[in-house]
Motif scaffolding. Structure first.
Motif, short mmCIF file in Angstrom:
data_model
loop_
_atom_site.label_atom_id
_atom_site.label_comp_id
_atom_site.label_asym_id
_atom_site.label_seq_id
_atom_site.Cartn_x
_atom_site.Cartn_y
_atom_site.Cartn_z
N GLY A 1 55.78 36.88 22.74
CA GLY A 1 56.45 37.38 21.54
C GLY A 1 57.51 36.45 21.02
N CYS A 2 57.56 35.23 21.55
CA CYS A 2 58.56 34.28 21.08
C CYS A 2 58.24 33.80 19.66
CB CYS A 2 58.61 33.06 22.01
SG CYS A 2 59.23 33.40 23.67
N THR A 3 59.29 33.57 18.88
CA THR A 3 59.12 32.90 17.59
C THR A 3 58.95 31.40 17.85
OG1 THR A 3 61.48 32.51 17.33
CG2 THR A 3 60.61 34.62 16.50
N ASN A 4 58.60 30.67 16.81
CA ASN A 4 58.47 29.21 16.97
C ASN A 4 59.79 28.61 17.45
OD1 ASN A 4 55.89 29.49 16.08
ND2 ASN A 4 56.17 28.41 14.12
N LEU A 5 60.89 29.10 16.90
CA LEU A 5 62.20 28.58 17.29
C LEU A 5 62.50 28.89 18.75
CD1 LEU A 5 64.87 27.22 16.60
CD2 LEU A 5 65.70 29.45 15.75
N GLU A 6 62.22 30.11 19.18
CA GLU A 6 62.47 30.50 20.58
C GLU A 6 61.59 29.69 21.53
OE1 GLU A 6 63.76 35.18 19.90
OE2 GLU A 6 61.64 34.62 20.12
N ALA A 7 60.31 29.52 21.17
CA ALA A 7 59.41 28.72 22.00
C ALA A 7 59.91 27.28 22.08
CB ALA A 7 57.99 28.77 21.44
N ALA A 8 60.39 26.76 20.97
CA ALA A 8 60.90 25.39 20.94
C ALA A 8 62.11 25.24 21.86
CB ALA A 8 61.26 25.01 19.51
N GLN A 9 62.99 26.22 21.83
CA GLN A 9 64.18 26.16 22.69
C GLN A 9 63.79 26.21 24.17
OE1 GLN A 9 66.32 29.51 21.09
NE2 GLN A 9 67.44 28.26 19.60
N ARG A 10 62.81 27.04 24.50
CA ARG A 10 62.39 27.17 25.89
C ARG A 10 61.68 25.90 26.38
NH1 ARG A 10 60.30 33.23 27.38
NH2 ARG A 10 62.05 34.41 26.50
N LEU A 11 60.97 25.26 25.48
CA LEU A 11 60.19 24.07 25.86
C LEU A 11 60.93 22.77 25.57
CD1 LEU A 11 56.71 25.27 24.54
CD2 LEU A 11 57.41 25.07 26.93
N SER A 12 62.13 22.90 25.03
CA SER A 12 62.97 21.71 24.71
C SER A 12 62.24 20.76 23.76
CB SER A 12 63.35 20.98 26.01
OG SER A 12 64.09 21.83 26.87
N VAL A 13 61.62 21.32 22.73
CA VAL A 13 60.99 20.51 21.69
C VAL A 13 61.45 21.03 20.34
CG1 VAL A 13 58.95 19.97 23.10
CG2 VAL A 13 58.95 22.01 21.63
N ARG A 14 61.06 20.39 19.27
CA ARG A 14 61.44 20.82 17.92
C ARG A 14 60.51 21.94 17.45
NH1 ARG A 14 61.18 15.66 14.36
NH2 ARG A 14 61.98 17.15 12.80
#
Length: 286
Positions: free
Chosen positions: A239-252
């Motif tokens: 259920g992560c947003t693109n921004l949340e997924a990016a923060q978790r994966l340390s990518v943009r």
């Protein structure tokens, strides 16, 4: 007897007993009608019509003792034409019974699946045999109450099964969600591991976890997602947003969007949700 105290929405069995006693009092025309529920083999007198005293209220009748106890033990009706002089019963309860002035008494057990669940009484303050018509009315009342209790028991049984299935289902859902969280976390950790062998082992573990949860023995080889595509999709599945997924994966966020678009294309999906569903069906995600 079972009640709403079990957590089920069952009406009071005492109310059903009381209703039958009132009906029986009306049709029998006898001065006293009473009864009680059987709990753990012990009869407790609780419902009365026509009594003048409280001498029998709450009376605990042991199995095989007195008229009611004999009805509970045998599962058959018992009667006396003169309680005071009756030789066929024990006289443990002479005080309260004779204190109410009862002489002729009939006790009919309410039997459900071979077990006495209640006892219905009619009584006269004069000695003498209580006729067959009244005995028949009592038997009918006992059968009606037994049927009502049997129906309530079956409803309770089915409700318990339903609750048990729901509890198992809820527990399974919680475990599945926890495993999906673990899967996504391991995918994220693998990206931060510099050792190539360790990173490969972590990815293999996540793949086994995905197959275990999805129930798919082996992923469809026709669809192969790149490690970063799976990383992104694993977090989108939570259920992560693109921004949340990016923060978790340390990518943009743009990188997440790119990998997600690529994964959707390979899966033939037209939405994020559809991509997750198809990946799970293929055993790529838990």
């Amino acid at each position: 007897m079972t009640s709403a105290a079990d957590g089920l929405l069952r009406p009071s069995d005492g109310d059903a007993l009381r209703s039958e006693l009132r009906t029986l009092a009306s049709v029998s025309k006898l001065p006293v009608v009473f009864g009680g529920e059987v709990r753990a083999g012990t009869l407790i007198l609780s419902e009365f019509v026509g009594t003048r005293t409280n001498s029998m209220r709450g009376l605990v009748v042991a199995r095989s003792s007195g008229l009611g106890g004999s009805a509970v033990a045998t599962g058959r009706p018992h009667s006396v034409s003169d309680y005071r002089s009756a030789s066929t019963i024990t006289h443990h309860y002479d005080g309260p019974v004779l204190g109410e002035g009862l002489r002729a008494v009939v006790a009919v057990p309410v039997v459900v699946k071979g077990e006495a669940r209640a006892v219905i009484y009619v009584a006269n303050r004069d000695s003498g045999v209580i006729g067959d018509r009244i005995a028949d009315e009592m038997m009918q009342a006992g059968r009606r109450l037994a049927m009502e209790l049997a129906i309530r028991d079956e409803v309770d049984r089915r409700l318990r099964l339903t609750f048990a299935r729901e509890a198992v289902s809820n527990a399974n859902t919680i475990v599945t969600e926890q495993l999906r969280d673990l899967h996504a976390e391991l995918r994220g950790i693998s990206q931060a591991v510099s050792d190539a062998t360790a990173r490969m082992r972590l990815r293999e573990m996540t793949e086994k976890l995905a197959r275990l949860v999805s129930g798919v023995a082996a992923p469809d080889e026709a669809v192969s997602l790149a490690p970063r595509e799976l990383d992104v999709l694993a977090h989108i599945a939570l259920g992560c947003t693109n921004l949340e997924a990016a923060q978790r994966l340390s990518v943009r966020p743009e990188t997440v969007k790119s990998y997600l678009r690529s994964a959707m294309t390979k899966l033939g999906a037209h939405s994020r949700h559809e991509a997750v569903v198809r990946a799970r069906r293929l055993g790529l995600l838990p």
